[in-house]
Enzyme design. Structure first.
Site, PDB file in Angstrom:
ATOM      1  N   GLU A 253       0.858  -1.185   0.000  1.00 53.89           N
ATOM      2  CA  GLU A 253       0.000   0.000   0.000  1.00 53.89           C
ATOM      3  C   GLU A 253       0.894   1.234   0.000  1.00 53.89           C
ATOM      4  OE1 GLU A 253      -2.675   2.366   3.281  1.00 53.89           O
ATOM      5  OE2 GLU A 253      -2.650   0.184   3.378  1.00 53.89           O
TER       6      GLU A 253
ATOM      7  N   ARG B 242      -0.013  10.520   0.921  1.00 50.66           N
ATOM      8  CA  ARG B 242       0.319  11.635   1.815  1.00 50.66           C
ATOM      9  C   ARG B 242       1.383  12.546   1.242  1.00 50.66           C
ATOM     10  NH1 ARG B 242       1.367   8.610   7.474  1.00 50.66           N
ATOM     11  NH2 ARG B 242      -0.249   7.046   7.199  1.00 50.66           N
TER      12      ARG B 242
ATOM     13  N   LYS C 144     -10.640  -1.598   7.493  1.00 48.79           N
ATOM     14  CA  LYS C 144      -9.353  -1.311   8.125  1.00 48.79           C
ATOM     15  C   LYS C 144      -9.643  -0.921   9.571  1.00 48.79           C
ATOM     16  CE  LYS C 144      -5.814   2.308   7.773  1.00 48.79           C
ATOM     17  NZ  LYS C 144      -5.192   3.264   6.856  1.00 48.79           N
TER      18      LYS C 144
ATOM     19  N   THR D 182      -4.533   5.949   2.551  1.00 54.17           N
ATOM     20  CA  THR D 182      -4.819   7.300   3.013  1.00 54.17           C
ATOM     21  C   THR D 182      -5.538   8.095   1.921  1.00 54.17           C
ATOM     22  OG1 THR D 182      -2.745   7.129   4.276  1.00 54.17           O
ATOM     23  CG2 THR D 182      -3.873   9.217   4.365  1.00 54.17           C
TER      24      THR D 182
END
Length: 175
Positions: free
Chosen positions: A8, A12, A95, A35
């Site tokens: 993953e 960011r 998650k 994210t």
């Protein structure tokens, strides 16, 4: 990649899209985007080659966009209420975030008990020593952690250490 089959890349940084693209070109590695906070990020991630999307929270718009794009989405949840919303929306994998600050495997067991069809990907504060505790639970499909590829590793270009730490994590994860 140290034996990892799945990775993953968090959205960011401004380079996330290019990193997804480069990693997706690597044979044998399933790459996803993490994210992801907006539908626009989901579109960019999938356009770059992400085969799944992970979000720190449950956002119905991001979930619907991922369905439109034909990729699995794994939204973050921290409470039973959020888990119920995800299940009601037709998702079965979430998650658990941030797993360790929420109580770690104790929280996982507490959420899994009343929701037997839920599957979890715990992330957040997880260290190598935590892996076996999470992976021994039948509701856990994967565990995420940043210790394998920290910002410091990347700044130094210490890819040998990233491979080593990833290989150790893969070894700890083996049944």
């Amino acid at each position: 990649m140290g034996g990892a089959r799945c990775a993953e890349v968090t959205f960011r940084t401004p380079d996330a899209e290019q990193v997804v693209k480069a990693m997706a070109a690597h044979g044998g590695l399933v790459v996803g985007a993490g994210t992801v906070l907006t539908t626009e990020q989901a579109e960019r991630a999938v356009g770059a080659g992400a085969r799944f999307v992970v979000s720190p929270g449950f956002d119905p718009e991001v979930m619907e966009k991922c369905r439109e794009l034909g990729v699995p989405v794994v939204p973050g949840i921290a409470t039973a209420t959020e888990l119920m919303r995800a299940l009601r929306a037709g998702l079965d994998t979430v998650k658990l975030f941030p797993a360790e600050p929420l109580g770690g495997t104790s929280m996982l067991r507490a959420l899994a008990a009343p929701f037997p069809r839920a599957r979890f990907v715990p992330t957040g504060g997880i260290r190598p020593a935590h892996l076996s505790g999470y992976l021994s639970h039948p509701a856990v499909v994967a565990v995420g952690g940043t210790w394998m590829a920290t910002a410091e590793h990347l700044e130094r270009g210490d890819f040998a250490e990233i491979r080593k730490l990833t290989a150790e994590a893969v070894e700890r994860s083996a049944p």
